[in-house]
Design an enzyme around this catalytic site. Structure first.
Site, short mmCIF file in Angstrom:
data_model
loop_
_atom_site.label_atom_id
_atom_site.label_comp_id
_atom_site.label_asym_id
_atom_site.label_seq_id
_atom_site.Cartn_x
_atom_site.Cartn_y
_atom_site.Cartn_z
N ALA A 9 -49.66 -21.62 -45.43
CA ALA A 9 -50.44 -22.47 -46.10
C ALA A 9 -52.00 -22.30 -45.40
O ALA A 9 -52.68 -23.16 -46.06
CB ALA A 9 -49.93 -24.02 -45.50
N ASP A 59 -43.01 -18.32 -37.12
CA ASP A 59 -42.62 -17.09 -37.97
C ASP A 59 -41.67 -17.44 -38.98
O ASP A 59 -40.32 -17.69 -38.35
CB ASP A 59 -42.54 -16.04 -37.00
CG ASP A 59 -42.26 -14.64 -37.47
OD1 ASP A 59 -42.01 -14.66 -38.77
OD2 ASP A 59 -41.99 -13.72 -36.93
N VAL A 60 -41.72 -17.53 -40.21
CA VAL A 60 -40.44 -17.89 -41.09
C VAL A 60 -39.39 -16.53 -40.95
O VAL A 60 -38.41 -17.03 -41.09
CB VAL A 60 -41.03 -17.94 -42.71
CG1 VAL A 60 -41.99 -19.03 -42.76
CG2 VAL A 60 -41.53 -16.64 -43.30
N SER A 140 -42.97 -12.97 -57.71
CA SER A 140 -43.92 -12.17 -57.99
C SER A 140 -43.45 -11.55 -59.31
O SER A 140 -42.48 -10.93 -59.64
CB SER A 140 -44.58 -10.87 -56.94
OG SER A 140 -45.05 -9.99 -57.45
N TYR A 153 -41.29 -4.66 -51.44
CA TYR A 153 -41.69 -5.76 -52.05
C TYR A 153 -41.17 -6.22 -53.23
O TYR A 153 -40.74 -7.43 -53.51
CB TYR A 153 -43.10 -5.89 -52.19
CG TYR A 153 -44.16 -6.93 -52.74
CD1 TYR A 153 -44.63 -7.89 -51.59
CD2 TYR A 153 -44.36 -7.58 -53.95
CE1 TYR A 153 -45.24 -9.11 -51.94
CE2 TYR A 153 -45.18 -8.44 -54.45
CZ TYR A 153 -45.65 -9.38 -53.30
OH TYR A 153 -46.50 -10.36 -53.64
N ALA A 156 -37.54 -7.55 -52.44
CA ALA A 156 -37.65 -8.88 -51.57
C ALA A 156 -37.86 -9.92 -52.81
O ALA A 156 -37.16 -10.91 -52.76
CB ALA A 156 -38.62 -8.69 -50.74
P1 NAP Z 1 -52.32 -14.18 -48.22
O1 NAP Z 1 -53.73 -14.62 -48.66
O2 NAP Z 1 -52.27 -12.68 -47.66
O3 NAP Z 1 -51.69 -15.33 -47.22
C1 NAP Z 1 -50.45 -14.99 -46.75
C2 NAP Z 1 -50.01 -16.44 -46.00
O4 NAP Z 1 -48.74 -16.17 -45.48
C3 NAP Z 1 -50.84 -16.71 -44.94
O5 NAP Z 1 -50.96 -18.22 -44.54
C4 NAP Z 1 -50.15 -15.89 -43.61
O6 NAP Z 1 -50.25 -16.85 -42.18
C5 NAP Z 1 -48.63 -16.23 -44.17
N1 NAP Z 1 -47.48 -15.74 -43.51
C6 NAP Z 1 -47.41 -14.25 -43.52
N2 NAP Z 1 -46.44 -13.96 -42.68
C7 NAP Z 1 -45.92 -15.09 -42.14
C8 NAP Z 1 -44.80 -15.20 -41.53
N3 NAP Z 1 -43.84 -14.37 -40.76
N4 NAP Z 1 -44.26 -16.71 -41.26
C9 NAP Z 1 -45.23 -17.68 -41.56
N5 NAP Z 1 -46.32 -17.41 -42.26
C10 NAP Z 1 -46.59 -16.30 -42.48
O7 NAP Z 1 -51.17 -14.05 -49.60
P2 NAP Z 1 -51.29 -14.76 -50.85
O8 NAP Z 1 -51.71 -13.70 -51.82
O9 NAP Z 1 -51.93 -16.22 -50.86
O10 NAP Z 1 -49.64 -14.64 -51.32
C11 NAP Z 1 -48.84 -15.77 -51.35
C12 NAP Z 1 -47.59 -15.64 -51.89
O11 NAP Z 1 -47.77 -15.38 -53.10
C13 NAP Z 1 -46.99 -14.44 -51.04
O12 NAP Z 1 -45.44 -14.53 -51.27
C14 NAP Z 1 -47.18 -13.38 -52.19
O13 NAP Z 1 -46.15 -12.28 -52.15
C15 NAP Z 1 -47.15 -14.07 -53.14
N6 NAP Z 1 -47.91 -13.18 -54.37
C16 NAP Z 1 -49.10 -12.96 -54.21
C17 NAP Z 1 -49.84 -12.51 -55.41
C18 NAP Z 1 -51.31 -12.16 -55.31
O14 NAP Z 1 -51.95 -11.37 -56.10
N7 NAP Z 1 -52.09 -12.44 -54.11
C19 NAP Z 1 -49.00 -12.22 -56.40
C20 NAP Z 1 -47.81 -12.63 -56.67
C21 NAP Z 1 -47.20 -13.20 -55.50
P3 NAP Z 1 -51.44 -16.30 -41.44
O15 NAP Z 1 -52.76 -16.90 -41.99
O16 NAP Z 1 -51.31 -17.13 -40.12
O17 NAP Z 1 -51.28 -14.88 -41.35
#
Ligand code: NAP
Length: 242
Positions: A9, A59-60, A140, A153, A156
């Site tokens: 979040a 950590d999830v 995704s 990825y 997963a």
């Molecule tokens: P992001 O900006 O890189 O943010 C990732 C978030 O996940 C951060 O809040 C991070 O916490 C948290 N996180 C990472 N590893 C974790 C763990 N082990 N335990 C708890 N929290 C963890 O990513 P995003 O782009 O918003 O992506 C969010 C989701 O959407 C992901 O599942 C991603 O695969 C999916 N998604 C994204 C896109 C895209 O284009 N951006 C497209 C398709 C799907 P910290 O801030 O503490 O590091």
């Protein structure tokens, strides 16, 4: 008091989802990994807009941390339960399969897939007991289509989609819905290393999506209006792949 737990979040899509669900009246249990400063900023934004939230870093991918965090929350809220869970935390470690290291494979699977398992299994108990709940999994386009350089990825996210469909059937009789959202390219930290100008030419809408657009879809799936939608994977990708 209605509670929604959003993983990841502190940034990107999870931040936008937290703001949107707070607007719907949920108190947000904000999970993140280690970026306390970013999480505090999101919390301030939620509160400035009149919403409520609690920080809940863990950590999830670590089952002991998940268990301890949920036990602590439950102890502090003996009369409440978390009725909405958004499994959004995710990481990318791209590499061609022939060069991929074990840790690149495992860290992506552990966060997306095992994280979903540890946390959902735990929170599901209360949703089933209370006969109502929402689980929304951030999949995704990569999990639907497969993208080169992302075997970890894609695997997963595809597995998360399979789990979504199976679990939806298990818990539907208790009015718990389980759905997945499959974004294409969204403007966040996760995509900032990509060549947006080149990639947007491949997208029929000719642009990346915004985290708020994904958040609106999640907020709809969390709402009462989505009570009859379960086991679905809803794409949000500007027409890139359907
Ligand atoms: P992001 O900006 O890189 O943010 C990732 C978030 O996940 C951060 O809040 C991070 O916490 C948290 N996180 C990472 N590893 C974790 C763990 N082990 N335990 C708890 N929290 C963890 O990513 P995003 O782009 O918003 O992506 C969010 C989701 O959407 C992901 O599942 C991603 O695969 C999916 N998604 C994204 C896109 C895209 O284009 N951006 C497209 C398709 C799907 P910290 O801030 O503490 O590091």
């Amino acid at each position: 008091m209605k509670y929604a737990l959003v993983t990841g979040a502190s940034r990107g899509i999870g931040r936008a989802v937290s703001l949107a669900l707070a607007q719907q009246g949920y108190t947000i249990v904000m999970n993140y990994h280690s970026n306390h400063e970013a999480a505090r900023q999101v919390a301030q934004e939620i509160e400035a807009a009149g919403g409520k939230c609690e920080l809940c870093p863990f950590d999830v991918s670590n089952p002991e941390e998940v268990e301890a965090a949920v036990a602590k929350w439950t102890e502090a809220h003996p009369d409440d339960y978390i009725s909405v869970l958004v499994n959004n935390a995710g990481v990318r470690h791209d590499n061609l399969m022939i060069f991929m290291q074990n840790d690149e494979w495992h860290s992506v699977l552990n966060t997306t897939l095992n994280g979903f398992f540890y946390l959902t299994r735990r929170l599901l108990k209360d949703m089933l007991t209370h006969r109502g709940g929402r689980v929304i999994n951030m999949a995704s386009l990569s999990g639907l289509k497969g993208l080169p350089g992302q075997t970890n990825y894609s695997a997963a996210k595809a597995a998360l989609i399979g789990a979504t469909k199976a679990l939806a059937q298990e818990v539907a009789p208790r009015k718990v819905t389980v759905n997945a959202v499959a974004p294409g390219f969204v403007e966040t930290d996760m995509t900032k290393d990509l060549d947006e100008n080149q990639l947007k030419e491949t997208i029929p809408m000719k642009r990346f999506g915004k985290p708020e657009e994904v958040a609106d879809l999640v907020a709809f799936l969390a709402s009462d209006k989505a009570a009859y939608i379960t086991g679905q994977v809803i794409s949000i990708n500007g027409g890139l792949y359907t």
